[in-house]
Write a protein that holds these residues in place. Sequence first.
Motif, short mmCIF file in Angstrom:
data_model
loop_
_atom_site.label_atom_id
_atom_site.label_comp_id
_atom_site.label_asym_id
_atom_site.label_seq_id
_atom_site.Cartn_x
_atom_site.Cartn_y
_atom_site.Cartn_z
N ASP A 107 -5.89 0.94 1.17
CA ASP A 107 -5.34 -0.33 0.69
C ASP A 107 -6.50 -1.14 0.15
OD1 ASP A 107 -2.64 0.08 1.16
OD2 ASP A 107 -2.86 -0.40 3.28
N GLU A 165 1.00 -4.61 -4.47
CA GLU A 165 1.58 -5.92 -4.15
C GLU A 165 1.20 -6.83 -5.31
OE1 GLU A 165 1.29 -8.35 -0.14
OE2 GLU A 165 -0.47 -8.73 -1.39
N ARG A 175 6.62 -5.93 -4.08
CA ARG A 175 5.90 -4.66 -3.97
C ARG A 175 6.50 -3.73 -5.01
NH1 ARG A 175 2.37 -2.14 -0.97
NH2 ARG A 175 2.03 -4.08 0.14
N SER A 177 6.61 0.22 -6.39
CA SER A 177 6.31 1.61 -6.06
C SER A 177 7.37 2.46 -6.76
CB SER A 177 6.37 1.82 -4.54
OG SER A 177 7.71 1.69 -4.11
N SER A 200 -3.09 -6.34 -4.03
CA SER A 200 -3.48 -5.16 -3.25
C SER A 200 -2.86 -3.92 -3.88
CB SER A 200 -2.95 -5.35 -1.82
OG SER A 200 -3.16 -4.20 -1.08
N ARG A 202 -2.33 0.39 -3.16
CA ARG A 202 -2.49 1.54 -2.26
C ARG A 202 -2.80 2.76 -3.12
NH1 ARG A 202 1.46 2.16 2.69
NH2 ARG A 202 0.06 0.49 3.32
#
Length: 463
Positions: A107, A165, A175, A177, A200, A202
């Motif tokens: 992260d 994010e 978020r 994805s 942020s 990932r």
Amino acid sequence: MTISSPMIDRLRSGFGGTVLTPADAGYDPARVLFNAMIDKRPQVIAQCASPADVQAAIRFAREHKLEIAVRGGGHSVAGTSLAEGGLVIDLRLMHAVSVDPVARLADVGGGATMSHLDRATGAHGLATTGGRVSTTGAGGFTLGGGGGWLDRKFGLACDNLVSAEIVLANGDIVRASADEHPDLFWGLHGGGGNFGVVTSMRLKLYPLNTVWGGLLMWPAEAAPRVLRAYRDFIEADAPDEVGGGCAFATGPEADFVPAHLVGRHIILTIVFYAGSEADGRKAFAPMLGLGHEGELLVEVPYAEFNCMFDDPPGHRNYWSAEYLRAFPDEAIDAFCGSAAQMLVPSPSQHALFLGGGKAGRETADWPLPWRSAPWCSHPFGVWADAKDDQRGRDWVKLSNATMQPWATGAAYLNFMGDEGEDRTIAGLGRQNYARLARIKAQYDPDNVFHLNHNIRPTGLAAE
Ligand SMILES: Cc1cc2nc3c(=O)[nH]c(=O)nc-3n(C[C@H](O)[C@H](O)[C@H](O)COP(=O)(O)OP(=O)(O)OC[C@H]3O[C@@H](n4cnc5c(N)ncnc54)[C@H](O)[C@@H]3O)c2cc1C
């Protein structure tokens, strides 16, 4: 609008980071970008420490009609991360990287640099594709696509983006994805900072400890021979562990550079092998047998390798790139011809980067039309004195023009300054651009985030 002290006091109240104005001591250092040609004076620099700070900064800027710039590592050559008279959302306080070594995920704070990323992941014997120097921001890099020494082994940086994010133009935090806001997630693979502020990300990680590589050097006159050998070496099915490229440069003053190459126009092979020295030497045998005149070759942790070519800050920069469908002898001679015009001595380089490997094989339909090209001609003009501005820019344009007969027409936005809307479209692909514009219209209909390679919301695009 001119921002008054009481307005700033209101922003400061409850703000976790630091709010700077021209009256504050930290203001001038905070507005320095990598490219010293950019000298803009925002009214407010909001050094955000959390997504809530980012929300507050966006709301403040919108309420007071300030242009917003988003700053991570400050490497945008176009200087899009500063807003003249506007507000900068400076993410550098948000540089934490946390690693889950079992799931092999990191992260990464929206303001982290490659150095933060490499060092945090390297502690677990893991790595992922980053930029070729340690000071580039992971945010701008990944959102633009992200190619580096490891892309043939692990894919482009954005191929390894699992989720993000993001603070949207209306202040909402979402978020993105494959399962949440999948359209927005698709747009984050090349669309840069157009859709909001990524606080942020990932990223997927892979096992990697030491890597082997460095530089092989010859005088520039050897370039036609060296580049032909390099092309043949790569095209003879070089393994995915091989990264790097070749570059014309000025021989730097350093212990490992023989005296006769210092200050001279030289051709380099940038050696990179994602593995041991023994395996690397086997793979690079065709280049090691060419009779180079200077070398620096080391086996080091990846994080250390990634600092070896950190470019000097404080210089004036103009960059561009052309992606090439092939690199035949005529293209090599043209490449050498335009390199002969570059500023020497200077930190400029005329780089040839290679594509292929896992990055080239990726089948996801991200808006990155350049990814399938086997070669990239990347002239980056870097000089110290403003009197060389015209010469530096002209040389980069000349190089692009020279390589046109072999160019695919696709551009890489991260490697470019502002070259106009047509080139932005070329960086994304025309159909992709239309789809991105629809996503932009949904998430940022007022084009709040327009200091970037801008995707105009549908409707604006038709004007
Ligand atoms: C010395 C140097 C080496 C480089 N090497 C490589 C390389 O090897 N490979 C490569 O692919 N590129 C490379 N680049 C290009 C680099 O990837 C782009 O310039 C990238 O945009 C830099 O990101 P940054 O965060 O450092 O820049 P910034 O100037 O801080 O940001 C640039 C833009 O990115 C967007 N942005 C940045 N962070 C965020 C965020 N968290 N959320 C939303 N938007 C954001 C904003 O629109 C911003 O205007 C290099 C650039 C330099 C100067």
